[in-house]
Design an enzyme around this catalytic site. Structure first.
Site, PDB file in Angstrom:
ATOM      1  N   CYS A   2       0.824  -1.404  -0.073  1.00 10.82           N
ATOM      2  CA  CYS A   2       0.081   0.292   0.054  1.00 10.82           C
ATOM      3  C   CYS A   2       0.817   1.791  -0.185  1.00 10.82           C
ATOM      4  O   CYS A   2       2.223   1.155   0.612  1.00 10.82           O
ATOM      5  CB  CYS A   2      -1.032  -0.069   1.310  1.00 10.82           C
ATOM      6  SG  CYS A   2      -1.862  -1.949   1.606  1.00 10.82           S
ATOM      7  N   ARG A  27       2.246   0.625  -6.096  1.00  9.32           N
ATOM      8  CA  ARG A  27       1.953   0.230  -4.543  1.00  9.32           C
ATOM      9  C   ARG A  27       0.800  -0.114  -4.352  1.00  9.32           C
ATOM     10  O   ARG A  27       0.745  -1.245  -3.092  1.00  9.32           O
ATOM     11  CB  ARG A  27       2.882   1.269  -3.290  1.00  9.32           C
ATOM     12  CG  ARG A  27       4.140   1.388  -3.967  1.00  9.32           C
ATOM     13  CD  ARG A  27       4.699   2.722  -3.076  1.00  9.32           C
ATOM     14  NE  ARG A  27       4.863   1.477  -1.560  1.00  9.32           N
ATOM     15  CZ  ARG A  27       6.209   1.385  -0.818  1.00  9.32           C
ATOM     16  NH1 ARG A  27       7.143   2.014  -1.993  1.00  9.32           N
ATOM     17  NH2 ARG A  27       5.836   0.686  -0.189  1.00  9.32           N
ATOM     18  N   TRP A  75      -3.930  -2.369  -1.703  1.00 12.77           N
ATOM     19  CA  TRP A  75      -3.201  -3.401  -1.357  1.00 12.77           C
ATOM     20  C   TRP A  75      -3.897  -4.549  -0.714  1.00 12.77           C
ATOM     21  O   TRP A  75      -3.048  -4.138   0.430  1.00 12.77           O
ATOM     22  CB  TRP A  75      -1.924  -3.976  -1.893  1.00 12.77           C
ATOM     23  CG  TRP A  75      -1.715  -4.785  -2.315  1.00 12.77           C
ATOM     24  CD1 TRP A  75      -1.981  -5.131  -3.708  1.00 12.77           C
ATOM     25  CD2 TRP A  75      -1.730  -6.190  -2.222  1.00 12.77           C
ATOM     26  NE1 TRP A  75      -1.693  -6.890  -3.794  1.00 12.77           N
ATOM     27  CE2 TRP A  75      -1.422  -7.075  -2.702  1.00 12.77           C
ATOM     28  CE3 TRP A  75      -1.175  -6.707  -0.727  1.00 12.77           C
ATOM     29  CZ2 TRP A  75      -0.923  -8.693  -2.944  1.00 12.77           C
ATOM     30  CZ3 TRP A  75      -0.880  -7.739  -0.081  1.00 12.77           C
ATOM     31  CH2 TRP A  75      -1.307  -8.830  -1.613  1.00 12.77           C
ATOM     32  N   ASN A 101      -0.209   0.682   6.574  1.00 14.28           N
ATOM     33  CA  ASN A 101       0.492  -0.357   5.583  1.00 14.28           C
ATOM     34  C   ASN A 101       0.845  -1.295   6.286  1.00 14.28           C
ATOM     35  O   ASN A 101       1.507  -0.861   7.940  1.00 14.28           O
ATOM     36  CB  ASN A 101       1.711   0.472   4.695  1.00 14.28           C
ATOM     37  CG  ASN A 101       1.608   0.795   3.721  1.00 14.28           C
ATOM     38  OD1 ASN A 101       0.374   1.441   3.679  1.00 14.28           O
ATOM     39  ND2 ASN A 101       2.354   2.269   3.456  1.00 14.28           N
ATOM     40  N   GLY A 102       1.178  -2.980   6.250  1.00 17.47           N
ATOM     41  CA  GLY A 102       1.410  -3.427   7.616  1.00 17.47           C
ATOM     42  C   GLY A 102       0.714  -4.738   7.450  1.00 17.47           C
ATOM     43  O   GLY A 102      -0.392  -4.341   7.435  1.00 17.47           O
ATOM     44  N   GLU A 493      12.146 -16.878 -15.416  1.00 16.56           N
ATOM     45  CA  GLU A 493      11.465 -15.259 -15.526  1.00 16.56           C
ATOM     46  C   GLU A 493       9.960 -15.130 -16.128  1.00 16.56           C
ATOM     47  O   GLU A 493       9.794 -14.406 -16.345  1.00 16.56           O
ATOM     48  CB  GLU A 493      12.709 -13.953 -15.372  1.00 16.56           C
ATOM     49  CG  GLU A 493      13.075 -13.363 -15.508  1.00 16.56           C
ATOM     50  CD  GLU A 493      11.726 -11.879 -14.102  1.00 16.56           C
ATOM     51  OE1 GLU A 493      11.074 -11.147 -14.302  1.00 16.56           O
ATOM     52  OE2 GLU A 493      11.696 -12.733 -13.380  1.00 16.56           O
ATOM     53  N   LYS A 497       7.132 -13.563 -15.493  1.00 16.28           N
ATOM     54  CA  LYS A 497       6.553 -12.137 -16.317  1.00 16.28           C
ATOM     55  C   LYS A 497       4.451 -12.578 -17.079  1.00 16.28           C
ATOM     56  O   LYS A 497       4.002 -11.867 -17.055  1.00 16.28           O
ATOM     57  CB  LYS A 497       7.142 -11.941 -17.525  1.00 16.28           C
ATOM     58  CG  LYS A 497       8.616 -11.038 -16.816  1.00 16.28           C
ATOM     59  CD  LYS A 497       8.495  -9.905 -16.582  1.00 16.28           C
ATOM     60  CE  LYS A 497       8.014  -9.720 -15.052  1.00 16.28           C
ATOM     61  NZ  LYS A 497       9.021 -10.519 -14.468  1.00 16.28           N
ATOM     62  N   GLU A 500       2.340 -12.844 -14.373  1.00 16.43           N
ATOM     63  CA  GLU A 500       2.071 -11.984 -13.408  1.00 16.43           C
ATOM     64  C   GLU A 500       1.020 -10.736 -14.543  1.00 16.43           C
ATOM     65  O   GLU A 500       0.249 -10.515 -13.581  1.00 16.43           O
ATOM     66  CB  GLU A 500       4.130 -11.010 -13.007  1.00 16.43           C
ATOM     67  CG  GLU A 500       4.084 -11.215 -12.406  1.00 16.43           C
ATOM     68  CD  GLU A 500       5.439 -10.741 -11.957  1.00 16.43           C
ATOM     69  OE1 GLU A 500       6.042 -10.467 -11.411  1.00 16.43           O
ATOM     70  OE2 GLU A 500       6.348 -10.987 -13.047  1.00 16.43           O
ATOM     71  N   HIS A 516      10.762 -35.832 -17.957  1.00 17.73           N
ATOM     72  CA  HIS A 516      10.575 -36.544 -16.458  1.00 17.73           C
ATOM     73  C   HIS A 516       9.561 -35.781 -15.448  1.00 17.73           C
ATOM     74  O   HIS A 516       8.688 -36.276 -14.663  1.00 17.73           O
ATOM     75  CB  HIS A 516      11.749 -36.126 -15.010  1.00 17.73           C
ATOM     76  CG  HIS A 516      13.046 -36.203 -15.715  1.00 17.73           C
ATOM     77  ND1 HIS A 516      13.366 -37.837 -16.155  1.00 17.73           N
ATOM     78  CD2 HIS A 516      13.927 -35.776 -16.825  1.00 17.73           C
ATOM     79  CE1 HIS A 516      14.357 -38.350 -16.226  1.00 17.73           C
ATOM     80  NE2 HIS A 516      15.698 -37.001 -16.554  1.00 17.73           N
ATOM     81  N   LYS A 615       4.063  -4.188  -6.224  1.00 17.05           N
ATOM     82  CA  LYS A 615       5.183  -3.961  -6.157  1.00 17.05           C
ATOM     83  C   LYS A 615       6.155  -4.132  -5.667  1.00 17.05           C
ATOM     84  O   LYS A 615       7.175  -4.631  -6.008  1.00 17.05           O
ATOM     85  CB  LYS A 615       5.733  -2.069  -6.905  1.00 17.05           C
ATOM     86  CG  LYS A 615       6.968  -1.957  -7.623  1.00 17.05           C
ATOM     87  CD  LYS A 615       7.382  -2.725  -8.395  1.00 17.05           C
ATOM     88  CE  LYS A 615       8.675  -3.008  -9.156  1.00 17.05           C
ATOM     89  NZ  LYS A 615       8.547  -3.155 -10.646  1.00 17.05           N
TER      90      LYS A 615
END
Length: 620
Positions: A2, A27, A75, A101-102, A493, A497, A500, A516, A615
């Site tokens: 946030c 954020r 968030w 925030n938290g 990666e 991407k 996401e 396998h 983020k």
């Protein structure tokens, strides 16, 4: 996570708060809200959704007035995104407003104790607001005197926070004091911006960069009382902390999108510059080595290291996997990559000569920060590779290296990833040169690195070609990304991407591991992206490619420009320049980022603000 912004001064607070929220929206973007004090009363707006669709429209239709205010972009943690769960939250009396925030881990026990209070939201933050209000009323009724014991609002915040278990970055205002903001932090970043006759609060420097270059970075347990005239810092009331004003090294225009439709695309195209910045001033060709100003370790100390452990998260974890290859190949130092979220709870046996290397874009990731603190507690030297100057991890590490990539606004990391790999390569070469890496080999590696920015620029010229491939496969619901050795982490990666920002299920694997088990999922509807340069394992990787082709899987090959024959065996090819084998991930990352970007755009996804993501993850 946030975003928080606050203002107190002589001008209208609303424009500053709204612009700050816009800059912080990356954020958190589930909801947003603003509370201001005018004529001894709160005026506020809270709204679910994106800022321009919600809070900005409300402010346009119903302007808020006042010279003090706090804002928040959320968030969601406790409670679904909704108008009611949006911040700010208020205490029982309606005189105190809080943005937070938290995570307050013991909020349920506090809520149970406040059984006579009426709560309207599902959030832990509202419980904190009520707790602060409870202490405020108690102190006021007991005749609390201002003065040596501090401001009554500050004292109320301190008493409440003494009961809190968890993490917080908060800003608090009270209608009884229309010129005071109280802010505090534990585990969630807070910055105070210093002006002439005005002050600012923010969870990220981006929010206040247009207004001041003078900032104070709060440490855990700091509590700050802010007025237009100045600020006072205590440490949860136990002693007065020192005010240290730092210069903010951030260009406000760097946080603007410019002509690009999305921050992510802008940041992909910035990589020739950001990779160059990661190398700038750090290469010594005369001695075939590299140099860093902030390691705070002597050559003897560096030479004594016989193991490197890299606790990291997300994209940084993938960069660390590439770095593991570098440290073992260039310096012959055994290296391991750990999930920071697991490392903090493991009793991993680490010898005294182990270096803990924290890799992070934000410098605020809760799991990485906890790993740093646990490692330091056990007496290990801790270095960081970080992008954000003044961040908590950068300040608490024994030494470190900045990426100098500039602010990364897109939630899906791009330029930070390639900058991290670049710095890891430089550090591994340094570690190798003080051991057994020859000057001929190191110079060849450094010359290859020097070419990477221009080579990335040439890859970006294939933008339209990559876009056409992306459009062709945008309706697929499953993808595989395969590579070997250095290129396995970049395959991971690439899969991350795509997941996401497009919400397509994607998996990254070492190419030889497909047989396998995972190869059972291959069919004509499942494309596979192969990172397959003409390297020492080319023939073996090509054999793995043939196994996919035999099962009618579509193949997108990312290969080197001299490998024209592969075009006969695959559906699509993306040709990249030739480089030293260890550095192909720096080139391969770029088309993988573009593929994910254009697939997401074709599917109508919000590229810069993907669902459920933030983020910087500053909660556990």
């Amino acid at each position: 996570m946030c975003g928080i912004v606050g203002y107190v001064g002589g001008k209208s607070a609303a424009p500053t708060l709204l612009e700050g929220l816009r800059r912080l929206e990356y954020r958190g973007y589930d909801s947003a809200g603003i509370a201001m004090i005018n004529d001894g009363k709160f005026q506020y707006h809270k709204k679910k959704g994106k800022i321009d669709d919600g809070i900005a429209r409300l402010l346009s239709a119903q302007p808020l007035r006042g010279n003090i205010g706090i804002g928040h972009t959320r968030w969601a943690t406790h409670g679904a995104p909704s108008d009611i769960n949006s911040h700010p939250h208020f205490d029982e009396s309606g005189r105190i407003a809080v943005v937070h925030n938290g995570v307050i881990e013991n909020y349920d026990r506090i809520k149970a104790r406040l059984e006579n209070h009426k709560f309207v939201s599902e959030t832990d933050t509202e419980v904190l607001a009520h707790l602060i209000g409870e202490h405020y009323e108690r102190l006021k009724n007991n005749g609390y005197q201002e003065g040596c014991n501090g401001h009554i609002l500050t004292k109320s915040v301190i008493e409440a926070l003494k009961e809190v278990i968890g993490t917080y970055g908060i800003a608090v205002i009270c209608t009884d004091f229309p010129d005071v903001i109280v802010t505090a932090r534990r585990g969630s970043p807070i910055i105070v911006g210093v002006g002439g006759d005005e002050h600012f609060v923010a969870s990220d420097a981006i929010a206040i960069a247009p207004y001041t270059r003078n900032v104070v970075y709060l440490n855990d347990y700091d509590v700050v009382t802010i007025t237009p005239q100045g600020l006072q810092i205590t440490n949860l009331g136990t002693d007065t902390a020192k005010i240290q004003v730092s210069k903010l090294e951030l260009d406000p225009e760097a946080a603007e999108r410019g002509a690009f439709p999305h921050f992510m695309l802008k940041e992909i195209f910035e990589q020739p510059k950001t990779v160059q910045n990661a190398m700038r001033g750090r290469i010594n060709y005369n001695e075939g080595t590299t140099m860093f100003g902030g390691l705070n370790m002597s050559t003897a100390e560096l030479r004594a290291i016989d193991r490197i452990v890299m606790p990291s998260c997300g994209t940084s974890w993938h960069a660390a996997l590439v770095g593991e290859h570098y440290f073992e190949e260039f310096a012959h130092i055994p290296s391991e990559v750990e999930y920071a979220s697991e490392f903090r709870y493991r009793n991993a046996p680490l010898e005294k000569s182990t270096l803990v290397l924290i890799i992070t874009q934000s410098g605020e990731t809760a799991d990485s920060l906890a790993g740093l603190r646990e490692s330091k507690r056990r007496g290990h030297k801790v270095l960081s590779i970080c992008n954000v100057v003044g961040s908590t991890i950068a300040r608490e590490a024994d030494g470190g290296i900045y990426l100098h990539a500039g602010p990364e606004i897109g939630v899906a990391s791009t330029k930070a990833f390639t900058s991290q790999i670049t710095v890891l390569a430089l550090l591994a070469i340094l570690m190798g040169r003080i051991r057994n890496l020859s000057i001929n080999r190191s110079t060849k590696l450094l010359r290859a690195l020097e070419k990477i920015p221009s080579q990335i620029a040439s890859i970006l010229e294939q933008n339209e070609h990559i876009r056409r491939i992306a459009v062709k496969y945008a309706k697929s619901e499953d993808f595989f990304f395969l590579g070997r050795q250095y290129n396995f982490p970049v395959a991971l990666e690439g899969a991350l991407k795509l997941k996401e920002i497009s919400y397509i299920h994607a998996e990254g694997y070492p190419a030889a591991e497909m047989k396998h088990g995972p190869i059972a999922l291959i069919d004509e509807k499942t494309p596979t992206v192969f990172v397959i340069p003409k390297d020492s394992l080319y023939e073996k990787t090509f054999s793995n490619l043939q196994e996919i082709k035999a099962r009618k899987g579509a193949i997108i090959a990312i290969t080197t420009k001299d490998n024209r024959e592969i075009g006969k065996c695959v559906n699509e090819t993306i040709y990249l320049p030739e480089t030293e084998e260890p550095f192909f991930p720096l080139l391969a990352a770029v088309p993988l980022q573009l593929l994910a970007y254009y697939i997401a755009v074709e599917r109508g996804c919000d590229v810069d603000k993907p669902r459920n993501l933030a983020k910087s993850v500053t909660v556990e």
